[in-house]
Design a protein around this motif. Structure first.
Motif, short mmCIF file in Angstrom:
data_model
loop_
_atom_site.label_atom_id
_atom_site.label_comp_id
_atom_site.label_asym_id
_atom_site.label_seq_id
_atom_site.Cartn_x
_atom_site.Cartn_y
_atom_site.Cartn_z
N GLY A 1 0.71 -1.29 -0.03
CA GLY A 1 -0.09 -0.08 0.12
C GLY A 1 0.88 1.42 -0.14
O GLY A 1 2.08 1.28 0.13
N GLY A 2 0.27 2.18 -0.25
CA GLY A 2 0.92 3.59 -0.15
C GLY A 2 -0.13 4.57 0.06
O GLY A 2 -1.26 4.59 0.05
N ARG B 1 -2.95 3.79 7.01
CA ARG B 1 -2.50 2.87 5.79
C ARG B 1 -1.92 1.49 6.44
O ARG B 1 -2.26 0.48 6.12
CB ARG B 1 -1.38 3.64 5.29
CG ARG B 1 -1.11 2.58 3.76
CD ARG B 1 -0.03 3.01 3.13
NE ARG B 1 0.99 2.33 4.16
CZ ARG B 1 2.17 3.11 4.63
NH1 ARG B 1 2.15 4.50 4.52
NH2 ARG B 1 3.08 2.56 5.62
N LYS B 2 -1.31 1.68 7.34
CA LYS B 2 -0.55 0.32 7.89
C LYS B 2 -1.69 -0.61 8.63
O LYS B 2 -1.51 -1.87 8.46
CB LYS B 2 0.45 0.63 8.91
CG LYS B 2 1.20 -0.47 9.50
CD LYS B 2 2.53 -0.29 10.32
CE LYS B 2 3.15 -1.50 10.59
NZ LYS B 2 4.43 -1.46 11.66
N ASN C 1 6.48 -5.24 4.96
CA ASN C 1 6.39 -4.79 6.56
C ASN C 1 7.05 -5.27 7.29
O ASN C 1 7.28 -6.86 6.91
CB ASN C 1 4.89 -4.49 6.66
CG ASN C 1 4.70 -3.51 7.51
OD1 ASN C 1 5.52 -3.20 8.55
ND2 ASN C 1 3.38 -2.80 7.60
N SER C 2 7.33 -5.26 8.45
CA SER C 2 7.69 -5.97 9.37
C SER C 2 6.49 -6.50 10.24
O SER C 2 5.46 -6.01 9.92
CB SER C 2 8.80 -5.38 10.63
OG SER C 2 8.08 -4.58 11.41
N ALA D 1 5.12 -13.91 6.28
CA ALA D 1 6.45 -13.36 6.38
C ALA D 1 6.34 -11.90 6.01
O ALA D 1 5.44 -11.26 5.29
CB ALA D 1 7.17 -14.08 4.99
N GLY D 2 7.55 -10.99 6.66
CA GLY D 2 7.42 -9.59 6.56
C GLY D 2 8.81 -9.29 5.73
O GLY D 2 9.69 -9.96 5.96
N LEU D 3 8.57 -8.43 4.74
CA LEU D 3 10.01 -7.95 4.11
C LEU D 3 10.09 -6.60 4.34
O LEU D 3 9.22 -5.78 3.90
CB LEU D 3 9.77 -8.31 2.63
CG LEU D 3 11.04 -8.03 1.60
CD1 LEU D 3 12.14 -8.68 1.84
CD2 LEU D 3 10.30 -8.08 0.37
#
Length: 176
Positions: free
Chosen positions: A1-2, A116-117, A141-142, A169-171
């Motif tokens: 997202g943004g 957004r998060k 995201n973490s 998983a978060g990147l």
């Protein structure tokens, strides 16, 4: 997202938020899920706040504006309300320790980033409901809660992926 801030002043921030999720099966994209909405963040002063005895009672509040026609997900369930955070979870004290910088009041635009998060986590939760055992969700995201009330959203997502045996998983592109 943004998200992109359209209007900003000390007591108002209007932001455009876009989210996208992609489902891939056997190296083929089978579904694109897209949501767009606006969030208006305003600074409001609450007087006689007995619950929280603070001398400076400026809080940030949100209102959402959604054009459902823009949320075309090629299915019958494209209601953007399911990816909107609860307004009360975005009611932030302007000196909340998770949004301040040093001793300065947290910037009003930070609430748009948090919104957004939270929506990204809700979208991941919604996608997780469509997946099967051992499918994988990768977030940009973490997988760590930083902001007040964020852990509520992570908890819901974690419960679903654990129950359905989905890999999460978060990147992250940056580290702190």
């Amino acid at each position: 997202g943004g998200n992109s801030e359209i209007i900003r002043s000390t007591d108002i921030s209007l932001q455009f938020i876009r989210l996208c999720g992609i489902i891939i099966e056997n190296n083929k994209m089978i579904k694109i899920i897209k949501y767009e909405y606006y969030v208006l963040i305003t600074a409001n002063q609450y007087k006689n706040n007995e619950k929280e005895n603070k001398k400076d009672n400026i809080y940030y509040d949100v209102e959402f504006y959604v054009n459902e026609n823009k949320n075309n997900n090629n299915n019958n369930n494209n209601n953007a309300s399911k990816i909107l955070p609860k307004k009360e979870d975005l009611h932030y004290y302007s000196f909340d320790k998770t949004i301040i910088t040093g001793n300065e009041r947290g910037e009003i635009s930070r609430v748009g980033d948090i919104c957004r998060k939270f929506s990204e986590i809700l979208l991941a939760k919604d996608i997780a409901l469509e997946l099967e055992k051992e499918d994988i969700i990768i977030l940009d995201n973490s997988l760590r809660a930083y902001y007040t009330n964020e852990e509520l959203y992570w908890k819901e997502l974690f419960e679903i992926v654990i129950k359905n045996k989905i890999i999460l998983a978060g990147l992250t592109k940056t580290t702190t």
